[in-house]
Write a protein that holds these residues in place. Structure first.
Motif, PDB file in Angstrom:
ATOM      1  N   SER A 117       0.821  -1.210   0.000  1.00 47.97           N
ATOM      2  CA  SER A 117       0.000   0.000   0.000  1.00 47.97           C
ATOM      3  C   SER A 117       0.853   1.259   0.000  1.00 47.97           C
ATOM      4  O   SER A 117       0.551   2.231  -0.693  1.00 47.97           O
ATOM      5  CB  SER A 117      -0.947  -0.008   1.202  1.00 47.97           C
ATOM      6  OG  SER A 117      -1.792  -1.139   1.153  1.00 47.97           O
TER       7      SER A 117
ATOM      8  N   TYR B 282       2.328   1.612  -3.421  1.00 49.11           N
ATOM      9  CA  TYR B 282       1.305   2.094  -4.343  1.00 49.11           C
ATOM     10  C   TYR B 282       1.156   3.611  -4.215  1.00 49.11           C
ATOM     11  O   TYR B 282       1.065   4.339  -5.207  1.00 49.11           O
ATOM     12  CB  TYR B 282      -0.009   1.381  -4.036  1.00 49.11           C
ATOM     13  CG  TYR B 282      -1.146   1.747  -4.939  1.00 49.11           C
ATOM     14  CD1 TYR B 282      -1.428   0.984  -6.067  1.00 49.11           C
ATOM     15  CD2 TYR B 282      -1.952   2.842  -4.667  1.00 49.11           C
ATOM     16  CE1 TYR B 282      -2.482   1.310  -6.911  1.00 49.11           C
ATOM     17  CE2 TYR B 282      -3.000   3.183  -5.496  1.00 49.11           C
ATOM     18  CZ  TYR B 282      -3.265   2.410  -6.614  1.00 49.11           C
ATOM     19  OH  TYR B 282      -4.294   2.737  -7.437  1.00 49.11           O
ATOM     20  N   ALA B 283       1.128   4.079  -2.962  1.00 52.29           N
ATOM     21  CA  ALA B 283       0.977   5.515  -2.712  1.00 52.29           C
ATOM     22  C   ALA B 283       2.172   6.283  -3.269  1.00 52.29           C
ATOM     23  O   ALA B 283       2.014   7.313  -3.935  1.00 52.29           O
ATOM     24  CB  ALA B 283       0.849   5.763  -1.211  1.00 52.29           C
TER      25      ALA B 283
ATOM     26  N   ILE C 219      -4.355  10.807  -0.321  1.00 51.67           N
ATOM     27  CA  ILE C 219      -4.257   9.348  -0.209  1.00 51.67           C
ATOM     28  C   ILE C 219      -4.198   8.976   1.264  1.00 51.67           C
ATOM     29  O   ILE C 219      -3.458   9.577   2.040  1.00 51.67           O
ATOM     30  CB  ILE C 219      -2.990   8.844  -0.945  1.00 51.67           C
ATOM     31  CG1 ILE C 219      -3.217   8.903  -2.455  1.00 51.67           C
ATOM     32  CG2 ILE C 219      -2.646   7.419  -0.533  1.00 51.67           C
ATOM     33  CD1 ILE C 219      -2.004   8.494  -3.276  1.00 51.67           C
TER      34      ILE C 219
ATOM     35  N   ILE D 142      -3.613   5.629   3.780  1.00 51.52           N
ATOM     36  CA  ILE D 142      -3.169   4.236   3.829  1.00 51.52           C
ATOM     37  C   ILE D 142      -3.502   3.679   5.206  1.00 51.52           C
ATOM     38  O   ILE D 142      -3.072   4.209   6.231  1.00 51.52           O
ATOM     39  CB  ILE D 142      -1.644   4.141   3.601  1.00 51.52           C
ATOM     40  CG1 ILE D 142      -1.265   4.834   2.295  1.00 51.52           C
ATOM     41  CG2 ILE D 142      -1.189   2.682   3.599  1.00 51.52           C
ATOM     42  CD1 ILE D 142       0.191   5.221   2.226  1.00 51.52           C
TER      43      ILE D 142
ATOM     44  N   ASN E 109      -5.676  -2.980  -1.987  1.00 54.24           N
ATOM     45  CA  ASN E 109      -4.715  -2.797  -0.903  1.00 54.24           C
ATOM     46  C   ASN E 109      -5.360  -1.917   0.161  1.00 54.24           C
ATOM     47  O   ASN E 109      -6.580  -1.754   0.164  1.00 54.24           O
ATOM     48  CB  ASN E 109      -3.422  -2.176  -1.453  1.00 54.24           C
ATOM     49  CG  ASN E 109      -3.712  -0.948  -2.304  1.00 54.24           C
ATOM     50  OD1 ASN E 109      -4.650  -0.204  -2.020  1.00 54.24           O
ATOM     51  ND2 ASN E 109      -2.945  -0.744  -3.347  1.00 54.24           N
ATOM     52  N   LEU E 110      -4.559  -1.331   1.051  1.00 56.94           N
ATOM     53  CA  LEU E 110      -5.124  -0.528   2.143  1.00 56.94           C
ATOM     54  C   LEU E 110      -5.226   0.953   1.801  1.00 56.94           C
ATOM     55  O   LEU E 110      -5.411   1.790   2.684  1.00 56.94           O
ATOM     56  CB  LEU E 110      -4.274  -0.711   3.402  1.00 56.94           C
ATOM     57  CG  LEU E 110      -4.292  -2.123   4.002  1.00 56.94           C
ATOM     58  CD1 LEU E 110      -3.327  -2.213   5.181  1.00 56.94           C
ATOM     59  CD2 LEU E 110      -5.696  -2.494   4.465  1.00 56.94           C
ATOM     60  N   VAL E 111      -5.107   1.271   0.514  1.00 59.19           N
ATOM     61  CA  VAL E 111      -5.128   2.678   0.096  1.00 59.19           C
ATOM     62  C   VAL E 111      -6.555   3.150  -0.165  1.00 59.19           C
ATOM     63  O   VAL E 111      -7.330   2.454  -0.809  1.00 59.19           O
ATOM     64  CB  VAL E 111      -4.279   2.870  -1.182  1.00 59.19           C
ATOM     65  CG1 VAL E 111      -4.444   4.273  -1.751  1.00 59.19           C
ATOM     66  CG2 VAL E 111      -2.817   2.567  -0.894  1.00 59.19           C
ATOM     67  N   GLU E 112      -6.868   4.330   0.368  1.00 50.73           N
ATOM     68  CA  GLU E 112      -8.092   5.032  -0.008  1.00 50.73           C
ATOM     69  C   GLU E 112      -7.684   6.290  -0.757  1.00 50.73           C
ATOM     70  O   GLU E 112      -6.750   6.971  -0.335  1.00 50.73           O
ATOM     71  CB  GLU E 112      -8.877   5.487   1.217  1.00 50.73           C
ATOM     72  CG  GLU E 112      -9.735   4.435   1.843  1.00 50.73           C
ATOM     73  CD  GLU E 112     -10.344   4.984   3.112  1.00 50.73           C
ATOM     74  OE1 GLU E 112     -11.569   4.930   3.247  1.00 50.73           O
ATOM     75  OE2 GLU E 112      -9.574   5.469   3.962  1.00 50.73           O
ATOM     76  N   ILE E 113      -8.393   6.577  -1.818  1.00 53.68           N
ATOM     77  CA  ILE E 113      -8.077   7.753  -2.623  1.00 53.68           C
ATOM     78  C   ILE E 113      -9.226   8.741  -2.504  1.00 53.68           C
ATOM     79  O   ILE E 113     -10.384   8.391  -2.722  1.00 53.68           O
ATOM     80  CB  ILE E 113      -7.848   7.354  -4.097  1.00 53.68           C
ATOM     81  CG1 ILE E 113      -6.692   6.346  -4.174  1.00 53.68           C
ATOM     82  CG2 ILE E 113      -7.561   8.587  -4.960  1.00 53.68           C
ATOM     83  CD1 ILE E 113      -6.635   5.562  -5.459  1.00 53.68           C
ATOM     84  N   LEU E 114      -8.912   9.965  -2.111  1.00 52.26           N
ATOM     85  CA  LEU E 114      -9.922  11.016  -2.010  1.00 52.26           C
ATOM     86  C   LEU E 114      -9.668  11.970  -3.157  1.00 52.26           C
ATOM     87  O   LEU E 114      -8.670  12.697  -3.164  1.00 52.26           O
ATOM     88  CB  LEU E 114      -9.799  11.738  -0.663  1.00 52.26           C
ATOM     89  CG  LEU E 114     -10.223  10.961   0.594  1.00 52.26           C
ATOM     90  CD1 LEU E 114      -9.289   9.809   0.889  1.00 52.26           C
ATOM     91  CD2 LEU E 114     -10.310  11.868   1.804  1.00 52.26           C
TER      92      LEU E 114
END
Lengths: 334, 334, 334, 334
Positions: A129, A132-133, A253, A255, C262-267
């Protein structure tokens, strides 16, 4: 096959040793620890050819290509220097040293052995993660980063160990927050210039005995004007929680802000819930493996890792400034 | 000001009465119930001018513009017909009738009084999230709808009431699933042509006494080939749960699949959790209000509501076919 | 070290081969494929000692302990039988066979070689979240299971491959739903006795050419009265989505109902979002590895795997009944 | 019926006026604004009996019981004082005043009119989720509160308005963060004693013209040693986002950390997502109504609201100290 000599059989040391023993292009060749019984037992279990109780002896072993260090923090610098001088590649767990002076000595040893690989264990950078970020940020997807918030929380369930280990840990800033500091520098791409750190002993007064808190936080202003906020605690009711938020001018983002053990949701009389990881090994299991793979790859390919000895010094320096601010109550410049 | 005569002071009846009493362009003018004590008490509390214990008397009251019906289900059709014949506009809670024959009678009464407003209480359509979904679908955002899944779950905490009310409820398909059936028809825009319904008494054998189940489901094939799946249960451990998923060729919309009481997340020893609504009034509080506002608006503006008497018949017809399939174990055609 | 002879170098075949090559207690000893160029290339890349273009030759190799089969589905049964007769342990990808008769032949071969390990590749059972759910259920945490809903969705992004592969896939029920059927039986602990399956070609009429649908569903009643609902589709807009809900009288467990990469959130301007896995290898990467580890462990320890040849037959039988119902439009008994 | 005289017909003023006009126990009796055309139009639309262009005239009106103030911030103090002196109950939008001196004058006016109700508009306290959190904390469910983090973010989509309004807004700390400061004090139950505030113009340099930032943050140490961290920004890509996290020694509560517009999840090519509210009126629509209901109830029942004039002064004082720290770059004591 890269032959590894490994020192330290504590919990994390064993986990690293197991990971190495399962690799295809590395051999867990030697183990070193003071506890002879444990040494014999683990060497047998992990099929390791040689054992040492003396680090200085192990690094003389000509068959060994690389040394992996998971000994107590205050021994890191000396062992890093000796192993490098003995011509070995070196992986060391964080921290680089327990004082900035130690870190500078480690820097010197690395500079004097420019052809060998040195890598420091900031395993969060290897988490899928976080990777990815980082890639999304480098691709410009969230614009210019202006704020990073990073949390590190250990579960209340493990408070006894935290108290027992506390006096020798260097305190929350040096022991835990170094990870958050590393992430902030990595994502912001700049260094902090001012920091104010606060906190206290809200549930466990024991931590005050060594000038630490059970929950602490720090706000930083970076050279490029970005903001950094870190929070670290030892009383998380729900488990081990590491989360990071990166705000950019075009997007944000997060995580791990919805932490979790797995993909299970439980609907019961408490509502709808997810359980979360209970410790760093559960949460970052794959990251520890990928980190070690990267070290081995660097050794094989003669490549230098992204994480340098200077990162180790910078992070320790910042953690010390946080600690200084926490103790004095004042704003501290870097 | 539209003057309302309201019958029924059960839990939902009272909730409707309170909503009407708080409206600006309607007056809760008369209340009707058999329980004189309750009638007097609520009339006083809600500042209502007149009270009736006889429905036939109330609808003779020339001052009353509209009747709102929340009496027991088996009385709906007769009261709808009488009120329409007396020249009143009518809002009735679902179901339209407890048999398809009754529904046909209601249709006739509506057709004979074409200038009056008749509206049936499918409040879910007025929920902001369902409205949002409907608009997105109409705007083509998810392409052609080919599948709707709809869940209705009552909490185990309310099982005693469900058992007590069970024998007179018409069973889960007629009492609860009518809402899911209405939503499916609304979102798919077609009528089911075949249905298979199953289920059982998995925790509470009492429901078998009146050929019902504590948890049931039905799969339907629609005229336009779309699929519909409904599930209804009385043993939800976490509370009152209504969720709907609408799959289209270009996108999928889920409503309430992460049910919740509010925006609070609780992090405690159970993990990270959200609590959820505990009954239909908590979940659909605003929908009940918006539904009544729409009825009053229709009366004031001489408009016909989107939900017609034919929707009531169609939904009841489908619910009966589900029940028939559930009882026979066979596939049933519509 | 268990020596493995592996047949099939398609996408999944290669993934299995790579997993075997990275294991400590197994050696990827031989590869078999008709494509000689690919065979040579992959043997070199994965450091494999022998290559075969003829399966019959490979199983004669005395050095090989076990055969892993990832050839086209219609070859599975014959290769399973031959390998068992040649004295090898066998792992085969699902399905066991492409007809129930084939499955019965495989059963016979397994029964005639009782000392050898045979295992079928239902990898979802090895996923950490599914394992967690299974253990919770066995520990009685959700009471008696009365309903399982299982979804399998392939992304629209891969529709071209699905159409190309479609005519030879056996159709959605045999190719994809076998996983959901296996999970239902595993969680419910009973066999279905009646099924009704529906669906259609809502976006891609091509699937009708071989009596398949682009999205299908089936409702099942089990021997113990539990309900099972499965849905499988090829037009998921958001990626590869596998989710399962298990309802018990005391609690409900959902696995993957909030799918994620994965553990990513995208705002960003779309709101707050998570991306999801794009195919089964991304989603079940670890499960494939753990499945192969279990096979090797069984061989080494002389243990029989939980998944038996009879599971393979039962699942195929049910999938055929789903297909029969889908084609006839009628309810089908098992 | 409480008769209300209302001043201010800007966006929030109109929203308050509409809310009052829909209440059962209050009458929107008079409107006051300098814009005569708007005044006439809105008075007609909302069915208001009287209009004034002069505030001093309106407060002389003997029929009026209470004054609701939504005029520009710099007029609040004077209008509060005058209305109280004229014997009216007063509700005023935040801030209490634009300087601490003004706030002290307002305090004096309130003290000199002890029998009248005075209430300040911190509407977040009336939000159902914040109410729920407050009750859980008071019930001891999360132990002792030691940390509050509060975010307030306006959407980038509204940046033009923010720039236009900026020079007269008092800046982000006075205009927006007062809400976060109020929540921190409310949840922690103590006052801050030290603050360090930072931030910058990361995307919109215009804000520097009036010594403000487009994104700012502040860390505070409270008298009882608790920590408070606030962040406020104007460039949220996803909409209007207000979230608060309250950490206690026994549990943690998060409010709005998964912000949302409604209960809809959208699964499309972006992944799985929720949309969020786009402004404070959408997010806090019910809170504004409940706040006004509480004011009317207090007037009717002769009760004093929980939010006092001293809260207004304290919050303004803290916001000024934040601004001072932001401008000087130094740690500021309170």
């Amino acid at each position: 096959m890269i032959k590894i000599g490994h020192i330290g059989l504590g919990r994390m040391g064993l986990f690293h040793a197991e990971n190495i023993s399962q690799m295809n292009d590395a051999e867990l060749f030697a183990l070193c620890d003071l506890d002879e019984e444990k040494l014999a037992k683990e060497a047998k279990r992990l099929n390791v050819k040689k054992t040492y109780t003396d680090f200085d002896e192990m690094i003389k072993d000509d068959e060994i290509d690389a040394i992996t260090i998971t000994s107590p923090s205050h021994l890191h610098t000396e062992q890093i220097s000796k192993a490098l001088k003995a011509g070995k590649h070196v992986f060391s767990e964080k921290p680089l040293g327990t004082t900035v002076e130690q870190c500078k000595l480690a820097e010197k040893a690395v500079e004097e052995n420019p052809d060998q690989v040195f890598m420091l264990g900031f395993m969060r950078r290897f988490d899928k993660s976080y990777q990815y970020a980082k890639k999304a940020i480098e691709a410009g997807k969230i614009g210019k980063v202006y704020m990073v918030r990073s949390y590190s929380q250990d579960p209340t369930a493990k408070i006894e160990g935290a108290i027992a280990f506390g006096p020798h840990s260097g305190g929350e800033f040096l022991d835990m927050c170094v990870h958050d500091i590393d992430l902030m520098r990595w994502f912001i791409g700049s260094e902090p210039k001012k920091v104010w750190a606060i906190g206290g002993c809200y549930a466990y007064p024991e931590f005050a005995d060594w000038n630490d808190g059970d929950n602490v936080s720090a706000l930083m202003k970076f050279e490029n004007d970005a903001m950094g906020f870190l929070f670290a605690g030892r009383t998380a009711p729900h488990g081990y929680n590491v989360e990071t938020e990166i705000m950019g001018t075009e997007g944000i983002i997060r995580i791990g802000s919805v932490p979790q053990k797995n993909l299970v949701e439980i609907l019961d009389s408490t509502g709808i819930r997810k359980e979360i990881s209970q410790d760093f090994i559960e949460r970052f299991s794959d990251s520890f493996k990928d980190e070690m793979k990267e070290f081995i790859s660097c050794v094989k390919e003669g490549r230098k890792p992204e994480i340098t000895v200077y990162d180790g010094t910078a992070v320790s320096e910042i953690a010390y400034k946080c600690k200084e601010s926490f103790e004095s109550g004042e704003l501290v410049e870097l």
